[in-house]
Design a protein around this motif. Sequence first.
Motif, PDB file in Angstrom:
ATOM      1  N   CYS A  78      26.152 -10.519  -0.724  1.00 53.57           N
ATOM      2  CA  CYS A  78      26.675 -10.536  -1.798  1.00 53.57           C
ATOM      3  C   CYS A  78      25.691 -10.991  -2.849  1.00 53.57           C
ATOM      4  O   CYS A  78      24.985 -11.909  -2.502  1.00 53.57           O
ATOM      5  CB  CYS A  78      27.884 -11.328  -2.035  1.00 53.57           C
ATOM      6  SG  CYS A  78      29.449 -10.756  -1.041  1.00 53.57           S
ATOM      7  N   VAL A  79      25.635 -10.619  -4.147  1.00 53.35           N
ATOM      8  CA  VAL A  79      24.927 -11.013  -5.248  1.00 53.35           C
ATOM      9  C   VAL A  79      25.543 -11.673  -6.474  1.00 53.35           C
ATOM     10  O   VAL A  79      26.372 -11.041  -6.857  1.00 53.35           O
ATOM     11  CB  VAL A  79      23.992  -9.812  -5.815  1.00 53.35           C
ATOM     12  CG1 VAL A  79      22.743 -10.333  -6.365  1.00 53.35           C
ATOM     13  CG2 VAL A  79      23.233  -9.070  -4.282  1.00 53.35           C
ATOM     14  N   GLY A  80      25.205 -12.589  -6.797  1.00 52.04           N
ATOM     15  CA  GLY A  80      25.969 -13.411  -8.019  1.00 52.04           C
ATOM     16  C   GLY A  80      25.124 -13.217  -9.019  1.00 52.04           C
ATOM     17  O   GLY A  80      23.812 -13.048  -9.293  1.00 52.04           O
ATOM     18  N   ILE A  81      25.655 -13.408 -10.436  1.00 51.84           N
ATOM     19  CA  ILE A  81      24.934 -13.335 -11.765  1.00 51.84           C
ATOM     20  C   ILE A  81      24.048 -12.162 -11.658  1.00 51.84           C
ATOM     21  O   ILE A  81      22.846 -12.477 -12.066  1.00 51.84           O
ATOM     22  CB  ILE A  81      24.300 -14.676 -11.731  1.00 51.84           C
ATOM     23  CG1 ILE A  81      25.197 -15.904 -11.678  1.00 51.84           C
ATOM     24  CG2 ILE A  81      23.861 -14.732 -13.234  1.00 51.84           C
ATOM     25  CD1 ILE A  81      26.394 -16.189 -11.948  1.00 51.84           C
ATOM     26  N   ASN A  82      24.378 -11.242 -11.534  1.00 48.93           N
ATOM     27  CA  ASN A  82      23.479  -9.883 -11.576  1.00 48.93           C
ATOM     28  C   ASN A  82      23.718  -9.039 -12.547  1.00 48.93           C
ATOM     29  O   ASN A  82      23.019  -7.856 -12.701  1.00 48.93           O
ATOM     30  CB  ASN A  82      23.645  -9.161 -10.067  1.00 48.93           C
ATOM     31  CG  ASN A  82      22.316  -8.391  -9.636  1.00 48.93           C
ATOM     32  OD1 ASN A  82      21.070  -8.848 -10.057  1.00 48.93           O
ATOM     33  ND2 ASN A  82      22.264  -7.367  -9.006  1.00 48.93           N
ATOM     34  N   TYR A  83      24.343  -9.184 -13.496  1.00 53.48           N
ATOM     35  CA  TYR A  83      24.633  -8.365 -14.790  1.00 53.48           C
ATOM     36  C   TYR A  83      24.383  -9.603 -15.879  1.00 53.48           C
ATOM     37  O   TYR A  83      24.942 -10.568 -15.858  1.00 53.48           O
ATOM     38  CB  TYR A  83      26.121  -7.792 -14.980  1.00 53.48           C
ATOM     39  CG  TYR A  83      26.129  -6.799 -14.261  1.00 53.48           C
ATOM     40  CD1 TYR A  83      26.178  -5.460 -14.801  1.00 53.48           C
ATOM     41  CD2 TYR A  83      26.675  -6.883 -12.825  1.00 53.48           C
ATOM     42  CE1 TYR A  83      26.774  -4.278 -14.173  1.00 53.48           C
ATOM     43  CE2 TYR A  83      27.064  -5.606 -12.017  1.00 53.48           C
ATOM     44  CZ  TYR A  83      26.910  -4.636 -12.714  1.00 53.48           C
ATOM     45  OH  TYR A  83      27.502  -3.235 -12.001  1.00 53.48           O
ATOM     46  N   VAL A  84      23.325  -9.405 -16.958  1.00 58.39           N
ATOM     47  CA  VAL A  84      23.109 -10.158 -17.600  1.00 58.39           C
ATOM     48  C   VAL A  84      24.452 -10.807 -18.507  1.00 58.39           C
ATOM     49  O   VAL A  84      24.521 -11.827 -19.027  1.00 58.39           O
ATOM     50  CB  VAL A  84      22.119  -9.360 -18.794  1.00 58.39           C
ATOM     51  CG1 VAL A  84      21.787 -10.617 -19.916  1.00 58.39           C
ATOM     52  CG2 VAL A  84      20.456  -9.362 -17.958  1.00 58.39           C
ATOM     53  N   ALA A  85      25.099  -9.627 -19.182  1.00 57.52           N
ATOM     54  CA  ALA A  85      26.369 -10.074 -19.625  1.00 57.52           C
ATOM     55  C   ALA A  85      27.231 -11.107 -18.961  1.00 57.52           C
ATOM     56  O   ALA A  85      27.919 -12.094 -19.647  1.00 57.52           O
ATOM     57  CB  ALA A  85      27.198  -9.036 -20.230  1.00 57.52           C
ATOM     58  N   PRO A 223      17.079  -1.538  -5.064  1.00 58.55           N
ATOM     59  CA  PRO A 223      15.796  -1.349  -4.089  1.00 58.55           C
ATOM     60  C   PRO A 223      15.034  -3.185  -4.081  1.00 58.55           C
ATOM     61  O   PRO A 223      14.531  -3.349  -2.912  1.00 58.55           O
ATOM     62  CB  PRO A 223      14.575  -0.551  -4.840  1.00 58.55           C
ATOM     63  CG  PRO A 223      15.472   0.444  -5.435  1.00 58.55           C
ATOM     64  CD  PRO A 223      16.746  -0.428  -5.915  1.00 58.55           C
ATOM     65  N   ALA A 224      15.108  -3.567  -5.032  1.00 60.39           N
ATOM     66  CA  ALA A 224      14.737  -4.980  -5.209  1.00 60.39           C
ATOM     67  C   ALA A 224      15.609  -5.808  -4.374  1.00 60.39           C
ATOM     68  O   ALA A 224      15.100  -6.759  -3.476  1.00 60.39           O
ATOM     69  CB  ALA A 224      14.529  -5.757  -6.741  1.00 60.39           C
ATOM     70  N   LEU A 225      16.923  -5.558  -4.262  1.00 56.94           N
ATOM     71  CA  LEU A 225      17.922  -6.502  -3.332  1.00 56.94           C
ATOM     72  C   LEU A 225      17.639  -6.235  -1.842  1.00 56.94           C
ATOM     73  O   LEU A 225      17.569  -7.112  -1.076  1.00 56.94           O
ATOM     74  CB  LEU A 225      19.293  -6.344  -3.716  1.00 56.94           C
ATOM     75  CG  LEU A 225      19.673  -6.843  -5.153  1.00 56.94           C
ATOM     76  CD1 LEU A 225      21.013  -6.223  -5.646  1.00 56.94           C
ATOM     77  CD2 LEU A 225      19.667  -8.308  -5.377  1.00 56.94           C
ATOM     78  N   ILE A 226      17.658  -5.000  -1.738  1.00 49.04           N
ATOM     79  CA  ILE A 226      17.471  -4.568  -0.338  1.00 49.04           C
ATOM     80  C   ILE A 226      15.769  -5.154   0.200  1.00 49.04           C
ATOM     81  O   ILE A 226      15.687  -5.760   1.408  1.00 49.04           O
ATOM     82  CB  ILE A 226      17.476  -3.002   0.085  1.00 49.04           C
ATOM     83  CG1 ILE A 226      18.737  -2.675  -0.104  1.00 49.04           C
ATOM     84  CG2 ILE A 226      16.868  -2.613   1.398  1.00 49.04           C
ATOM     85  CD1 ILE A 226      18.761  -0.835  -0.117  1.00 49.04           C
ATOM     86  N   ALA A 227      14.760  -4.951  -0.426  1.00 48.65           N
ATOM     87  CA  ALA A 227      13.561  -5.596   0.059  1.00 48.65           C
ATOM     88  C   ALA A 227      13.873  -7.279  -0.172  1.00 48.65           C
ATOM     89  O   ALA A 227      13.180  -7.671   0.940  1.00 48.65           O
ATOM     90  CB  ALA A 227      12.580  -5.078  -1.319  1.00 48.65           C
TER      91      ALA A 227
END
Length: 283
Positions: A78-85, A223-227
């Motif tokens: 999981c990825v947190g804080i991944n939308y600027v808003a 792509p950045a997250l997978i990499a």
Amino acid sequence: MKLISYRRHGSQGFGAVVRGSVIDLAARFPEFADLASLLADEVSLARARRIVAVDAVDFPLETVDLAPVIPRPNKVICVGINYVAHAEEAGRTVGAHPVIFHRYAETLVADGEPLVRPTVSDNFDFEAELAVVIGKGGSHIAPEDAMKHVAGYTCFNDASVRDWQFHTHQYGMGKNFRGTGALGPWLVTSDEIPDYRELTIEGLLNGETMQTGKLSELAFDVPALIAYVSQALDWQPGDILATGTPSGIGFKRKPPIFLTPGDTFEVVIPGVGSLSNTVVDEV
């Protein structure tokens, strides 16, 4: 294709949804134990696509109980804080590296199954997200090659127990209560989504829009997250990458809005699907 995992007549299966009915791919591919295994075999997946194009359906979708689209993924990243808003509403800034945390497979529920508000907290919040399903495993993946590893997309609700999430600087416990991670209803294969960045996402509580976003607004793209993750862990077929939630979450509202028994929360991503779950109290 729209691919599902399900339970029917006491057995686990997987198949493709065609006009409200199911083509039983588990029966046609008995060599594969589950949908993740099929996704790992590009030749068989191509054959499945041909079957879905021409074969008759086997039974109505309404006769199965959906499972999480990948019932037991090896990992859920999981990825947190991944939308600027969303970062702004949370009082955070997007850093140089993505905020990564993990979910356990045992926390997942399917479309139509209830989300479980835990006994120990009433700070039960919603997070509408796009989830990426990995088809081709690998490590040390270059960003320009990353999309070759994507099998498709599904909807995810990273429902969070907020007070437990902030017991420490680590999100872990607040993201891993039983019955709090909804995943489904199906996987839409990547060939049907030429550019995920054109997708929009909406989170609705009892029919009222709480969250909206565009996948083009991700601070760290797919792509950045997978990499990034692949530098540390080998991606496996069937792994889930949850890409983060847009602004509008409940606990940052004034006053806060939390999920309560009887509520229904929907994650709607046109072109992918609609994931709907009611809320019940833990018993």
